[in-house]
Design a protein around this motif. Structure first.
Motif, short mmCIF file in Angstrom:
data_model
loop_
_atom_site.label_atom_id
_atom_site.label_comp_id
_atom_site.label_asym_id
_atom_site.label_seq_id
_atom_site.Cartn_x
_atom_site.Cartn_y
_atom_site.Cartn_z
N LEU A 181 0.80 -1.23 0.00
CA LEU A 181 0.00 0.00 0.00
C LEU A 181 0.84 1.28 0.00
CD1 LEU A 181 -3.05 -0.90 2.27
CD2 LEU A 181 -2.91 -0.82 -0.23
N PRO A 182 2.00 1.33 0.70
CA PRO A 182 2.82 2.55 0.58
C PRO A 182 3.26 2.85 -0.85
CG PRO A 182 3.47 1.29 2.51
CD PRO A 182 2.51 0.43 1.74
N ALA A 183 3.56 1.81 -1.62
CA ALA A 183 3.92 2.01 -3.03
C ALA A 183 2.72 2.53 -3.80
CB ALA A 183 4.42 0.70 -3.63
N TYR A 184 1.55 2.00 -3.49
CA TYR A 184 0.31 2.45 -4.14
C TYR A 184 0.08 3.95 -3.87
CZ TYR A 184 -4.68 2.56 -5.37
OH TYR A 184 -5.89 2.87 -5.93
N ALA A 185 0.23 4.32 -2.60
CA ALA A 185 0.00 5.72 -2.21
C ALA A 185 1.04 6.65 -2.85
CB ALA A 185 0.05 5.86 -0.69
N THR A 186 2.30 6.19 -2.92
CA THR A 186 3.36 7.01 -3.52
C THR A 186 3.09 7.22 -5.01
OG1 THR A 186 4.96 6.12 -1.95
CG2 THR A 186 5.84 7.19 -3.92
N ALA A 187 2.64 6.18 -5.68
CA ALA A 187 2.34 6.29 -7.11
C ALA A 187 1.16 7.22 -7.37
CB ALA A 187 2.06 4.90 -7.70
N LEU A 188 0.18 7.22 -6.46
CA LEU A 188 -0.94 8.14 -6.60
C LEU A 188 -0.47 9.59 -6.60
CD1 LEU A 188 -3.84 6.75 -4.34
CD2 LEU A 188 -3.78 6.87 -6.83
N GLY A 189 0.51 9.88 -5.75
CA GLY A 189 1.01 11.25 -5.66
C GLY A 189 1.98 11.61 -6.75
N SER A 190 2.87 10.68 -7.11
CA SER A 190 3.92 11.00 -8.08
C SER A 190 3.49 10.81 -9.53
CB SER A 190 5.16 10.13 -7.82
OG SER A 190 4.88 8.77 -8.10
N GLN A 191 2.50 9.94 -9.78
CA GLN A 191 2.05 9.60 -11.13
C GLN A 191 3.20 9.08 -11.99
OE1 GLN A 191 -0.03 12.95 -12.85
NE2 GLN A 191 -1.61 12.93 -11.29
N SER A 192 4.20 8.45 -11.36
CA SER A 192 5.37 7.96 -12.09
C SER A 192 5.80 6.61 -11.55
CB SER A 192 6.52 8.96 -11.97
OG SER A 192 7.72 8.41 -12.46
N SER A 193 5.87 5.60 -12.43
CA SER A 193 6.36 4.29 -12.03
C SER A 193 7.83 4.36 -11.63
CB SER A 193 6.18 3.28 -13.17
OG SER A 193 4.83 3.12 -13.49
N ALA A 194 8.61 5.13 -12.41
CA ALA A 194 10.05 5.23 -12.14
C ALA A 194 10.32 5.88 -10.79
CB ALA A 194 10.73 6.01 -13.26
N ALA A 195 9.59 6.95 -10.48
CA ALA A 195 9.81 7.65 -9.22
C ALA A 195 9.40 6.82 -8.01
CB ALA A 195 9.03 8.97 -9.22
N THR A 196 8.56 5.83 -8.23
CA THR A 196 8.05 5.00 -7.13
C THR A 196 8.91 3.76 -6.90
OG1 THR A 196 5.85 5.73 -7.82
CG2 THR A 196 5.91 4.00 -6.19
#
Length: 396
Positions: A241-256
């Protein structure tokens, strides 16, 4: 002071709202200015699509030739299978649900059909023929990309890498910044045609359905991963879930990737496998993006009164799974890479493509979150396979 910037999603939402609002009272001569821009930009986009396909797909496929041999093949096949499953899962669900959601909105077909929706004519047009057609670009990309992955030479590989950088700049500095203006013109024209309300109401329904579907997809992915690895699937999903939440904010697979990697290790995946699978899947596993594109394409075709055939969408989904490899790392890359096959395989015209972009971007965060969270499930499966196969990969 830090410069304030509006996200692409924010720009698109503003463009849609402005198009609907200004379409109520904007003078016709001024509205024709935006219609003229749409015609020019649409022609340029048709010219650029084959170049985008070649510039992004060739180096993406070529880079897959580097890695851990058999384990690379196993991971790529699992990622492709997951992406394809997502497409067909979405298609059959949409076939059952979308007709009822869109019922009563089929009058919006006139608004999506560019020939009917264009109530205003541009002041002028400039023909911009593409250097070659979409299928030629796809075949050329596959042939050269696969060839580069098999040979040792670096000359053409470096040229492909430079071309990718050029195309990425074209997307980031020209196409993406102009997209909101293009979408504004489309919705302005729809407002003038009197059909925008029905289209937006359907869009909202489709977004809700896709959100529910991507949650179900994650539950399926982690249920299968838990079954293979003999672990609790809900605990595996909870750890991601932390990865899910980070991707929601960053909108980037690479940044996550750093967060996805850390959470994958918490799921008991060996470090060697995690550090290999997570960055690779950030490039080749796009189940969430495939879900969005498939659902949006179906909805737009149904609203436009276009026939939706299982055979046509089967070929489209299989090709989309390959085309998506070129998407990560480029803002709006997934939908830009898909425009070619939307046009060549499903018959999307300029207006349908613009609606597709708008609807896709409205859900960009959810698709990225689904992609990276699913990467954790694939890592669990690959780790299990690696362990049962006598450790195919000792080092990343």
């Amino acid at each position: 002071m830090k410069k304030f910037r509006i996200s692409l999603l924010g720009q698109v939402l503003i463009a849609i709202a402005a198009g609907v609002l200004l379409g109520q009272f904007l003078p016709i001569p001024l509205a024709r200015v935006f219609v003229t821009f749409n015609g020019l930009f649409g022609n340029f986009l048709n010219f650029a699509i084959p170049l985008i396909i070649i510039g992004l797909i060739i180096p993406a496929i070529a880079d897959l030739g580097k890695g851990a041999g058999r384990l690379l093949l196993i991971t790529a096949l699992i990622a492709y299978g997951s992406t394809i499953f997502s497409g067909f899962f979405t298609y059959f669900t949409g076939e059952a649900i979308f007709p009822r959601l869109i019922a009563g909105s089929t009058q919006s077909a006139a608004a999506i059909d560019s020939s009917a929706a264009t109530t205003l004519k541009p002041f002028f047009t400039v023909e911009m023929p593409a250097p070659f057609d979409i299928m030629t670009a796809l075949l050329l990309s596959f042939c050269i990309g696969l060839g580069l992955s098999a040979i040792q030479g670096n000359t053409l590989r470096m040229a492909a890498s430079d071309l990718r950088d050029i195309i990425s700049l074209l997307i980031e500095k020209v196409i993406i910044p102009l997209l909101p203006l293009h979408i504004f013109g489309i919705f302005l024209n729809m407002t003038l045609s009197g059909q925008v309300a029905s289209i937006i109401s359907v869009f909202v329904k489709i977004i809700v359905v896709i959100f529910v579907l991507h949650i179900l997809l994650l539950l399926i992915q982690f249920s299968l991963a838990g079954l293979v690895a003999r672990k609790n699937p809900l605990r595996l999903l909870k750890n991601m879930l932390p990865a899910y939440a980070t991707a929601l904010g960053s909108q980037s697979s690479a940044a996550t990737i750093p967060v996805t990697l850390a959470q994958t290790l918490k799921n008991g995946v060996s470090k060697n496998i995690a550090t290999f699978v997570i960055p690779l899947c950030a490039t080749i596993h796009l189940s969430g993006s495939t879900m969005k594109i498939t659902a949006c394409a179906m909805a737009i075709m149904m609203m436009a009164g276009m026939p939706v055939h299982t055979l046509d969408f089967s070929g489209f989904i299989l090709m989309l799974g390959i085309t998506m490899v070129a998407a990560p790392g480029v803002p709006g890359g997934a939908i830009m890479a898909a425009l070619g096959i939307l046009e060549s395989m499903l018959g999307f015209d300029e207006t349908a493509q613009a609606l597709m972009i708008a609807l896709y971007i409205a859900m960009d965060s959810f698709g990225t979150a689904c992609n990276v969270t699913g990467d954790g499930a694939i890592a669990v499966v690959v780790d299990r396979i690696n362990g049962k196969s006598g450790h195919l990969m000792q080092r990343p």
